[in-house]
Motif scaffolding. Structure first.
Motif, short mmCIF file in Angstrom:
data_model
loop_
_atom_site.label_atom_id
_atom_site.label_comp_id
_atom_site.label_asym_id
_atom_site.label_seq_id
_atom_site.Cartn_x
_atom_site.Cartn_y
_atom_site.Cartn_z
N SER A 16 0.86 -1.17 0.00
CA SER A 16 0.00 0.00 0.00
C SER A 16 0.91 1.22 0.00
CB SER A 16 -0.90 0.01 1.24
OG SER A 16 -1.69 1.17 1.28
N LEU A 17 1.03 1.89 -1.14
CA LEU A 17 1.98 2.99 -1.27
C LEU A 17 1.54 4.20 -0.46
CD1 LEU A 17 2.90 2.90 -5.06
CD2 LEU A 17 4.27 2.12 -3.12
N PRO A 18 2.51 4.94 0.09
CA PRO A 18 2.16 6.15 0.85
C PRO A 18 1.75 7.28 -0.06
CG PRO A 18 4.54 5.96 0.64
CD PRO A 18 3.96 4.70 0.04
N ASP A 19 0.92 8.19 0.43
CA ASP A 19 0.62 9.42 -0.28
C ASP A 19 1.66 10.46 0.12
OD1 ASP A 19 -1.68 8.43 -1.52
OD2 ASP A 19 -2.88 8.84 0.27
N GLY A 20 2.23 11.10 -0.88
CA GLY A 20 3.20 12.14 -0.58
C GLY A 20 4.54 11.61 -0.11
N GLY A 21 4.95 10.47 -0.61
CA GLY A 21 6.24 9.90 -0.22
C GLY A 21 6.83 9.06 -1.33
N SER A 22 8.06 8.63 -1.13
CA SER A 22 8.75 7.83 -2.14
C SER A 22 9.33 6.56 -1.54
CB SER A 22 9.89 8.65 -2.78
OG SER A 22 9.38 9.71 -3.54
N VAL A 23 9.32 5.52 -2.34
CA VAL A 23 9.76 4.18 -1.92
C VAL A 23 10.90 3.74 -2.82
CG1 VAL A 23 9.06 1.76 -1.74
CG2 VAL A 23 7.46 3.57 -1.08
N LEU A 24 11.90 3.10 -2.23
CA LEU A 24 13.01 2.51 -3.00
C LEU A 24 12.85 1.01 -3.03
CD1 LEU A 24 15.77 2.84 -4.43
CD2 LEU A 24 16.84 2.53 -2.17
N ARG A 121 4.87 19.54 -12.48
CA ARG A 121 4.14 20.81 -12.42
C ARG A 121 2.86 20.74 -13.26
NH1 ARG A 121 7.80 23.93 -14.38
NH2 ARG A 121 8.74 24.45 -12.38
N THR A 122 2.94 20.11 -14.44
CA THR A 122 1.78 19.99 -15.31
C THR A 122 0.64 19.25 -14.61
OG1 THR A 122 3.10 20.07 -17.33
CG2 THR A 122 0.92 19.07 -17.50
N HIS A 123 0.96 18.12 -13.98
CA HIS A 123 -0.06 17.34 -13.28
C HIS A 123 -0.61 18.11 -12.08
CE1 HIS A 123 0.18 13.71 -15.64
NE2 HIS A 123 1.49 13.69 -15.52
N PHE A 124 0.28 18.75 -11.34
CA PHE A 124 -0.15 19.48 -10.14
C PHE A 124 -1.08 20.63 -10.51
CE2 PHE A 124 0.41 22.76 -6.87
CZ PHE A 124 0.13 22.04 -5.73
N GLU A 125 -0.73 21.40 -11.53
CA GLU A 125 -1.55 22.55 -11.93
C GLU A 125 -2.88 22.11 -12.54
OE1 GLU A 125 0.97 24.86 -14.44
OE2 GLU A 125 2.09 25.74 -12.74
N ALA A 126 -2.92 20.89 -13.10
CA ALA A 126 -4.16 20.36 -13.67
C ALA A 126 -5.04 19.70 -12.61
CB ALA A 126 -3.85 19.37 -14.79
N GLY A 127 -4.56 19.66 -11.37
CA GLY A 127 -5.34 19.04 -10.30
C GLY A 127 -5.34 17.53 -10.33
N ARG A 128 -4.33 16.95 -11.01
CA ARG A 128 -4.23 15.48 -11.08
C ARG A 128 -3.25 14.98 -10.02
NH1 ARG A 128 -4.16 16.58 -16.83
NH2 ARG A 128 -1.90 16.64 -16.78
N THR A 129 -3.47 13.76 -9.58
CA THR A 129 -2.46 13.07 -8.81
C THR A 129 -1.43 12.50 -9.78
OG1 THR A 129 -3.66 10.97 -8.89
CG2 THR A 129 -4.13 12.44 -7.04
N ALA A 130 -0.31 12.06 -9.26
CA ALA A 130 0.71 11.48 -10.14
C ALA A 130 1.57 10.49 -9.37
CB ALA A 130 1.59 12.56 -10.76
N ARG A 131 2.01 9.48 -10.07
CA ARG A 131 2.98 8.53 -9.54
C ARG A 131 4.20 8.54 -10.45
NH1 ARG A 131 -0.45 3.29 -7.22
NH2 ARG A 131 -1.32 4.43 -5.44
N VAL A 132 5.37 8.57 -9.84
CA VAL A 132 6.64 8.68 -10.57
C VAL A 132 7.45 7.40 -10.35
CG1 VAL A 132 8.79 9.97 -10.80
CG2 VAL A 132 6.66 11.17 -10.24
N GLY A 133 7.96 6.82 -11.43
CA GLY A 133 8.84 5.67 -11.33
C GLY A 133 10.19 5.96 -11.95
N GLY A 167 6.40 8.35 -5.31
CA GLY A 167 7.53 7.93 -6.13
C GLY A 167 7.92 6.49 -5.84
N VAL A 168 8.31 5.76 -6.90
CA VAL A 168 8.79 4.38 -6.78
C VAL A 168 10.06 4.27 -7.61
CG1 VAL A 168 8.25 1.94 -6.98
CG2 VAL A 168 6.39 3.58 -6.63
N PHE A 169 11.21 4.09 -6.95
CA PHE A 169 12.51 4.05 -7.60
C PHE A 169 13.11 2.66 -7.42
CE2 PHE A 169 11.44 8.33 -6.81
CZ PHE A 169 12.24 9.20 -7.54
#
Length: 220
Positions: A16-24, A121-133, A167-169
């Motif tokens: 269960s991934l955290p909101d507002g955090g990153s996992v390695l 920035r694009t996702h944030f300004e559009a009001g979208r959530t985002a996940r980064v890998g 984030g998931v790295f």
């Protein structure tokens, strides 16, 4: 984990991934870290409007997109790849995907950071959530020193947290020693470790309560 096209993205009962955090995700090569990363990115969010951004240092953008679509079970919408594999040198401009950005090599942390920040920035300004890998940090470390890699991770994970994204790295541990691993773990909120046994891959987690604390068969 197989599923038919058109079905909802797979859920991962193990994590269960955290909101507002990153996992390695760290472990030896060939322990399914990329597939695990993509399956975590593919998990649906409540708004169904979340974006996905993947930085790739080994597999070219078309391969990452195809793998994601296979795991998610649907076409890759709001899915972007920042490709550092130099595949752009082999493609004509007409052949380049509109969903991909290209950086000359994995050591160009400035270029990666610029593209990634623009996407966030694009996702944030559009009001979208985002996940980064990001797959995989080990390649970046081959092109530049660990201090710069650490600074890059500190900045990027901070921006992910500030936007309340996730984030998931991934990191191959066979190329670094324990001291270097401890350094690269510092910017992350939690650690998912992988290993290969005689019959299957296993995982366990450290840090946040996001998954199994003891070695458990990996289901992806």
């Amino acid at each position: 984990m197989e599923h038919r096209a058109g079905e909802s993205p797979p859920s991962s009962p193990q994590f269960s991934l955290p909101d507002g955090g990153s996992v390695l995700i760290a472990g030896p090569a060939m322990t399914h870290k990329r597939r695990l990363m993509l399956s975590l990115l593919a998990e649906s969010d409540d708004s169904q409007r979340g974006g996905k951004i993947v930085v790739t240092t080994r597999k070219p953008a078309p391969t990452i997109t195809t793998e994601f679509e296979h795991i998610a079970g649907h076409s890759a919408e709001q899915f972007e790849v920042i490709d550092t594999t130099s595949v752009a040198d082999l493609l004509s401009r007409d052949a380049r995907s509109a969903q991909s950005r290209y950086v000359s090599n994995p050591g160009d942390l400035t270029g990666i950071g610029i593209h990634l920040t623009e996407s966030l920035r694009t996702h944030f300004e559009a009001g979208r959530t985002a996940r980064v890998g990001l797959h995989v940090l080990s390649t970046i470390a081959m092109y530049t020193d660990l201090k710069r890699v650490f600074q890059f991770l500190h900045v990027i994970t901070g921006r992910i947290a500030a936007a309340e994204f996730t984030g998931v790295f991934t990191l191959d541990t066979g190329f670094i020693d324990d001291r270097e691993l401890e350094l690269l773990k510092q910017p992350f909120d939690a650690l998912i470790e992988t290993r290969e046994t005689e019959s299957l891959a296993e995982v366990r987690t450290r840090g946040l309560d996001i998954g199994p604390k003891t070695w458990t068969p990996l289901r992806v």
